[in-house]
Write a protein that holds these residues in place. Structure first.
Motif, short mmCIF file in Angstrom:
data_model
loop_
_atom_site.label_atom_id
_atom_site.label_comp_id
_atom_site.label_asym_id
_atom_site.label_seq_id
_atom_site.Cartn_x
_atom_site.Cartn_y
_atom_site.Cartn_z
N ARG A 36 1.94 -8.52 13.79
CA ARG A 36 0.52 -8.49 13.45
C ARG A 36 0.34 -7.97 12.02
N ALA A 37 -0.81 -8.19 11.44
CA ALA A 37 -1.10 -7.69 10.10
C ALA A 37 -0.95 -6.18 10.09
N GLY A 38 -0.40 -5.64 9.04
CA GLY A 38 -0.20 -4.21 8.96
C GLY A 38 0.94 -3.74 9.83
N GLY A 39 1.86 -4.63 10.17
CA GLY A 39 2.99 -4.27 11.01
C GLY A 39 3.80 -3.13 10.40
N MET A 40 4.38 -2.32 11.27
CA MET A 40 5.16 -1.18 10.80
C MET A 40 6.64 -1.49 10.86
N PHE A 81 6.39 -10.87 1.66
CA PHE A 81 5.87 -9.68 2.31
C PHE A 81 5.71 -8.57 1.28
N GLU A 82 4.76 -7.69 1.51
CA GLU A 82 4.55 -6.54 0.63
C GLU A 82 4.67 -5.27 1.47
N LEU A 83 5.51 -4.36 1.00
CA LEU A 83 5.67 -3.06 1.65
C LEU A 83 4.69 -2.08 1.01
N ASP A 84 4.01 -1.32 1.85
CA ASP A 84 3.02 -0.36 1.38
C ASP A 84 3.13 0.90 2.22
N VAL A 85 2.30 1.88 1.93
CA VAL A 85 2.25 3.14 2.66
C VAL A 85 0.84 3.30 3.21
N GLY A 98 6.62 10.01 3.21
CA GLY A 98 5.94 11.20 2.73
C GLY A 98 5.57 12.12 3.87
N LEU A 99 4.79 13.13 3.56
CA LEU A 99 4.46 14.15 4.55
C LEU A 99 3.61 13.62 5.70
N SER A 100 2.70 12.72 5.43
CA SER A 100 1.81 12.25 6.50
C SER A 100 1.55 10.75 6.37
N GLY A 101 2.60 9.99 6.11
CA GLY A 101 2.42 8.55 5.96
C GLY A 101 3.52 7.76 6.64
N HIS A 102 3.29 6.47 6.75
CA HIS A 102 4.28 5.55 7.29
C HIS A 102 4.25 4.27 6.46
N PHE A 103 5.33 3.53 6.55
CA PHE A 103 5.43 2.27 5.83
C PHE A 103 4.76 1.16 6.65
N VAL A 104 4.12 0.22 5.96
CA VAL A 104 3.52 -0.95 6.58
C VAL A 104 3.87 -2.18 5.76
N THR A 105 3.86 -3.34 6.40
CA THR A 105 4.05 -4.60 5.68
C THR A 105 2.80 -5.44 5.81
N ARG A 106 2.59 -6.23 4.78
CA ARG A 106 1.47 -7.16 4.78
C ARG A 106 2.02 -8.49 4.28
N SER A 107 1.36 -9.57 4.67
CA SER A 107 1.74 -10.89 4.16
C SER A 107 0.49 -11.72 3.98
N THR A 108 0.61 -12.76 3.18
CA THR A 108 -0.56 -13.60 2.91
C THR A 108 -1.04 -14.32 4.16
#
Length: 112
Positions: A36-40, A81-85, A98-108
């Motif tokens: 799904r969009a914003g997949g982890m 795909f784009e990796l983001d936080v 980071g201290l209070s984050g997780h990685f997410v991916t996005r795609s067009t």
């Protein structure tokens, strides 16, 4: 030369550099699940997750390989795909961004 299909935001690149430096070792990413969009993606110490024939290497970010399940990749199509936080802790055994984050991916194809 293989096509690189993973990019990253500045925040994701900084998080990877910080995480790798703090651990004294590189990390790796594995994307699986429902796609799904914003997949982890899961973030592991490099080499901790066994890559198999069902995994596709999309590329590397800051020296960290990023793999995706072949079926998920085929379902999403040929996209970059784009990796983001994002805020909030990671799921499962994933290393945090980071201290209070997780990685997410996005795609067009999954943009909302």
């Amino acid at each position: 030369m293989p096509t690189v299909r993973i990019t990253a935001t500045t925040a994701a690149r900084q998080a990877i550099r910080h995480l790798s430096a703090g651990r004294g070792a590189p990390v790796m990413f594995v994307q699986s699940g429902d796609g799904r969009a914003g997949g982890m993606p899961m973030c592991y110490p490099d080499g901790e997750f066994l890559i198999g024939p069902g995994d596709v290497l999309l590329g590397e970010i800051e020296g960290s390989p990023f793999y995706i399940d072949r079926r998920l990749d085929q379902a999403r199509g040929e996209v970059t795909f784009e990796l983001d936080v994002a805020p909030g802790g990671p799921e499962g055994f994933s290393l945090p961004a980071g201290l209070s984050g997780h990685f997410v991916t996005r795609s067009t194809t999954c943009a909302t």
